[in-house]
Write a protein that holds these residues in place. Sequence first.
Motif, PDB file in Angstrom:
ATOM      1  N   GLU A  75     -17.484  20.326  43.344  1.00 47.21           N
ATOM      2  CA  GLU A  75     -16.991  21.573  43.922  1.00 47.21           C
ATOM      3  C   GLU A  75     -17.532  22.790  43.169  1.00 47.21           C
ATOM      4  N   ASN A  76     -17.657  22.667  41.843  1.00 47.91           N
ATOM      5  CA  ASN A  76     -18.231  23.776  41.069  1.00 47.91           C
ATOM      6  C   ASN A  76     -19.690  24.026  41.456  1.00 47.91           C
ATOM      7  N   VAL A  77     -20.412  22.950  41.710  1.00 50.24           N
ATOM      8  CA  VAL A  77     -21.821  23.077  42.090  1.00 50.24           C
ATOM      9  C   VAL A  77     -21.947  23.793  43.435  1.00 50.24           C
ATOM     10  N   LEU A  78     -21.117  23.404  44.399  1.00 50.64           N
ATOM     11  CA  LEU A  78     -21.161  24.074  45.704  1.00 50.64           C
ATOM     12  C   LEU A  78     -20.736  25.537  45.579  1.00 50.64           C
ATOM     13  N   SER A  79     -19.744  25.804  44.720  1.00 55.30           N
ATOM     14  CA  SER A  79     -19.314  27.192  44.499  1.00 55.30           C
ATOM     15  C   SER A  79     -20.449  28.009  43.889  1.00 55.30           C
ATOM     16  N   ALA A  80     -21.187  27.402  42.940  1.00 57.88           N
ATOM     17  CA  ALA A  80     -22.310  28.099  42.312  1.00 57.88           C
ATOM     18  C   ALA A  80     -23.409  28.387  43.318  1.00 57.88           C
ATOM     19  N   LEU A  81     -23.646  27.440  44.222  1.00 61.71           N
ATOM     20  CA  LEU A  81     -24.670  27.638  45.246  1.00 61.71           C
ATOM     21  C   LEU A  81     -24.286  28.787  46.171  1.00 61.71           C
ATOM     22  N   LEU A  82     -23.028  28.790  46.614  1.00 58.54           N
ATOM     23  CA  LEU A  82     -22.558  29.843  47.506  1.00 58.54           C
ATOM     24  C   LEU A  82     -22.550  31.199  46.791  1.00 58.54           C
ATOM     25  N   ALA A  83     -22.149  31.195  45.511  1.00 56.40           N
ATOM     26  CA  ALA A  83     -22.129  32.438  44.735  1.00 56.40           C
ATOM     27  C   ALA A  83     -23.536  32.984  44.543  1.00 56.40           C
ATOM     28  N   GLN A  84     -24.501  32.099  44.364  1.00 53.19           N
ATOM     29  CA  GLN A  84     -25.894  32.532  44.206  1.00 53.19           C
ATOM     30  C   GLN A  84     -26.393  33.177  45.498  1.00 53.19           C
ATOM     31  N   LYS A  85     -26.023  32.587  46.629  1.00 51.71           N
ATOM     32  CA  LYS A  85     -26.422  33.174  47.914  1.00 51.71           C
ATOM     33  C   LYS A  85     -25.811  34.578  48.073  1.00 51.71           C
ATOM     34  N   CYS A  86     -24.530  34.711  47.731  1.00 50.23           N
ATOM     35  CA  CYS A  86     -23.869  36.014  47.838  1.00 50.23           C
ATOM     36  C   CYS A  86     -24.526  37.031  46.905  1.00 50.23           C
ATOM     37  N   ASP A  87     -24.893  36.580  45.706  1.00 52.93           N
ATOM     38  CA  ASP A  87     -25.556  37.469  44.749  1.00 52.93           C
ATOM     39  C   ASP A  87     -26.912  37.922  45.286  1.00 52.93           C
ATOM     40  N   GLU A  88     -27.659  36.998  45.900  1.00 49.76           N
ATOM     41  CA  GLU A  88     -28.962  37.340  46.485  1.00 49.76           C
ATOM     42  C   GLU A  88     -28.800  38.321  47.648  1.00 49.76           C
ATOM     43  N   GLN A  89     -27.764  38.098  48.460  1.00 50.06           N
ATOM     44  CA  GLN A  89     -27.515  38.999  49.589  1.00 50.06           C
ATOM     45  C   GLN A  89     -27.135  40.405  49.099  1.00 50.06           C
ATOM     46  N   ASP A  90     -26.273  40.449  48.068  1.00 50.82           N
ATOM     47  CA  ASP A  90     -25.839  41.748  47.536  1.00 50.82           C
ATOM     48  C   ASP A  90     -27.030  42.539  46.988  1.00 50.82           C
ATOM     49  N   LYS A  91     -27.912  41.861  46.258  1.00 52.23           N
ATOM     50  CA  LYS A  91     -29.072  42.542  45.687  1.00 52.23           C
ATOM     51  C   LYS A  91     -29.974  43.097  46.793  1.00 52.23           C
ATOM     52  N   TYR A  92     -30.142  42.311  47.850  1.00 52.57           N
ATOM     53  CA  TYR A  92     -30.992  42.770  48.950  1.00 52.57           C
ATOM     54  C   TYR A  92     -30.364  43.960  49.670  1.00 52.57           C
ATOM     55  N   ILE A  93     -29.055  43.884  49.948  1.00 51.66           N
ATOM     56  CA  ILE A  93     -28.368  44.983  50.657  1.00 51.66           C
ATOM     57  C   ILE A  93     -28.405  46.259  49.820  1.00 51.66           C
ATOM     58  N   ASN A  94     -28.149  46.130  48.528  1.00 54.20           N
ATOM     59  CA  ASN A  94     -28.182  47.317  47.663  1.00 54.20           C
ATOM     60  C   ASN A  94     -29.586  47.915  47.612  1.00 54.20           C
ATOM     61  N   ASP A  95     -30.599  47.071  47.606  1.00 57.77           N
ATOM     62  CA  ASP A  95     -31.976  47.558  47.607  1.00 57.77           C
ATOM     63  C   ASP A  95     -32.279  48.306  48.909  1.00 57.77           C
ATOM     64  N   CYS A  96     -31.790  47.741  50.021  1.00 57.42           N
ATOM     65  CA  CYS A  96     -31.996  48.397  51.319  1.00 57.42           C
ATOM     66  C   CYS A  96     -31.318  49.769  51.361  1.00 57.42           C
ATOM     67  N   LYS A  97     -30.085  49.839  50.828  1.00 57.90           N
ATOM     68  CA  LYS A  97     -29.355  51.116  50.825  1.00 57.90           C
ATOM     69  C   LYS A  97     -30.092  52.157  49.989  1.00 57.90           C
ATOM     70  N   THR A  98     -30.604  51.743  48.834  1.00 61.94           N
ATOM     71  CA  THR A  98     -31.343  52.670  47.968  1.00 61.94           C
ATOM     72  C   THR A  98     -32.578  53.207  48.674  1.00 61.94           C
ATOM     73  N   ASP A 134     -33.147  53.246  51.944  1.00 60.19           N
ATOM     74  CA  ASP A 134     -32.742  54.066  53.098  1.00 60.19           C
ATOM     75  C   ASP A 134     -32.429  55.499  52.657  1.00 60.19           C
ATOM     76  N   ALA A 135     -31.745  55.604  51.504  1.00 55.56           N
ATOM     77  CA  ALA A 135     -31.376  56.935  50.998  1.00 55.56           C
ATOM     78  C   ALA A 135     -32.601  57.750  50.620  1.00 55.56           C
ATOM     79  N   LEU A 136     -33.686  57.071  50.231  1.00 54.96           N
ATOM     80  CA  LEU A 136     -34.930  57.741  49.850  1.00 54.96           C
ATOM     81  C   LEU A 136     -35.890  57.890  51.021  1.00 54.96           C
ATOM     82  N   GLY A 137     -35.464  57.402  52.189  1.00 55.82           N
ATOM     83  CA  GLY A 137     -36.315  57.480  53.363  1.00 55.82           C
ATOM     84  C   GLY A 137     -37.472  56.499  53.335  1.00 55.82           C
ATOM     85  N   GLN A 138     -37.311  55.441  52.569  1.00 56.34           N
ATOM     86  CA  GLN A 138     -38.360  54.436  52.452  1.00 56.34           C
ATOM     87  C   GLN A 138     -38.026  53.219  53.314  1.00 56.34           C
TER      88      GLN A 138
END
Length: 540
Positions: free
Chosen positions: A112-135, A137-141
């Motif tokens: 269960e810890n392994v599956l939680s780590a896998l899901l958490a890694q996916k969420c972390d990857e998604q968050d980094k991508y969304i934050n990069d997109c927002k940055t 977008d704010a710069l018009g890039q």
Amino acid sequence: MEEKIYKFILPDENNQIKWNETKQHSLIIIGANGAGKSQLGAWMEKTSPSTIHRIGAQRSLSFGKYIKQMSYEQATNLVLYGYDRRSDDHNHRWAWDGEQYDYTSSLLDDYENVLSALLAQKCDEQDKYINDCKTKDALGQSHDCVPEMVTDKLQRIWKNVFPHRNIEIKDGKVIASLEKDGTNVEYKGKSMSDGERVGLYLISQALCVPKNKTIIIDEPEIHLHRSIMNRLWDAIEKERKDCFFIYITHDTQFAANHKDSEKFWVKNFDGNKWDLEKVSSGELPEQLLLDILGNRKTVLFVEGTWDSYDTKLYSQIYNNYYIVPCGSCTSVISRTKAMKSNEQLHDFKCFGIIDRDFRSDYEIEAYKSDDVYTLKVAEVENLFLVEGVLEAVNRIMGFMDNSRVDNVINYIIETRFAGQINSQVCEAVVAELKYHLSIASISKKNEEEARSTLNNLIESIKYDTVKSEQENKFNSVLENKVYDDVLKVFNCKSLSTSIGHFFDMDNKAYRDFVLRQINGIHSQEIINALIPYLPTEIPV
């Protein structure tokens, strides 16, 4: 092009840490049950906990309906240390037996810890991508396309291993499915077979481990069918090129079929020290030969040893065959004949493959009746030199034109072949004379008849005629300058270790470089270049 060098530890003769280096992606530690293999894995984990992640042999395959949601840091720490924060050791991953933490036989209950780590890694990857997109977008890039997530890698490996099954993590649940009568039938993760559950567990473990770790797998064959075992680990290794894999096993077939690995044999363990020996040509062959009876693959007898270029090449090209290195060409011929004539093995198909050497066309035809076939180049080392392989190496190294390939071909024809043509003719003459003598029939009735038939035989072999024919053949090849024809008759084992500098690499490193490419993403490109020079009678 700089290749990765992996470092790993093993105990020396005084049980002290000895660091080793290799360009291979994995190490196999093999030995009988009770030889101390698991204790060795535990020793490595305890000795270097910051660099090593070990998956024990006893592992739970149970997990709940829902995956527990955790932070990426917390989930990863639980997988690595058995604790929700970093630690200097891995004790909490293993059960306490009243006196010490049991690293070797306690149940690893972290699914269960392994599956939680896998899901958490996916969420972390998604968050980094969304934050990069927002940055941006704010710069018009403009922002990047959605990157590949860890779950995409999971699905790619899964489809490679279980092509008729699908897997998905959605709404915090593991969902498996298959096509049945044109309908997609879903079933819960906990209802998967043992093979599917251990597959998901091992893939997830390997994907959620941080970069550049050494991953030790104790008994990688447990709960896995032979048909998928090597396919699973090959696929995992391809996704984690940054990590080094160590497999601890007593399964000789797994050790034999896992290509291009360092191999060490645990000969003995006295409770304190291990007697280790690097496996070379003399250790596995006889055991593997005995395994033929339990193997349903077509057998391919080849020249060379387990660590020779013959075996390394053929194991990749004929990856659906059971490869048995025999040493000499004579042994290949005799073992192929023996297996074909053995009534107990009549259900097994087998072939032999040998170098062309200086054999004549009629000698080559004679061997075909026994299912022994020859290469279309003089010797296996020449396969590294065929034009298609040279062109593939040129592309992989990133050169923009084929001038280096042309230079290699010119060097081999004009410098090496032309310079050695007289010695090649001499060797060809001797080889043909030996063949005529080997197939000659000398009377055994009495001494007089034996002498008479021998004299007649000697008189029938015209040395000058044989020499003239060979001279004409070799000179014609040199005059025509057809590169394939040169490789077909030119016997020089050092030839393929003399051309690396044309591609800006060490001469002696060239063959190993090609072998690593045939075991990587360029595998099919190299194999396609080699197929025209292989016997057509042995299907690839």
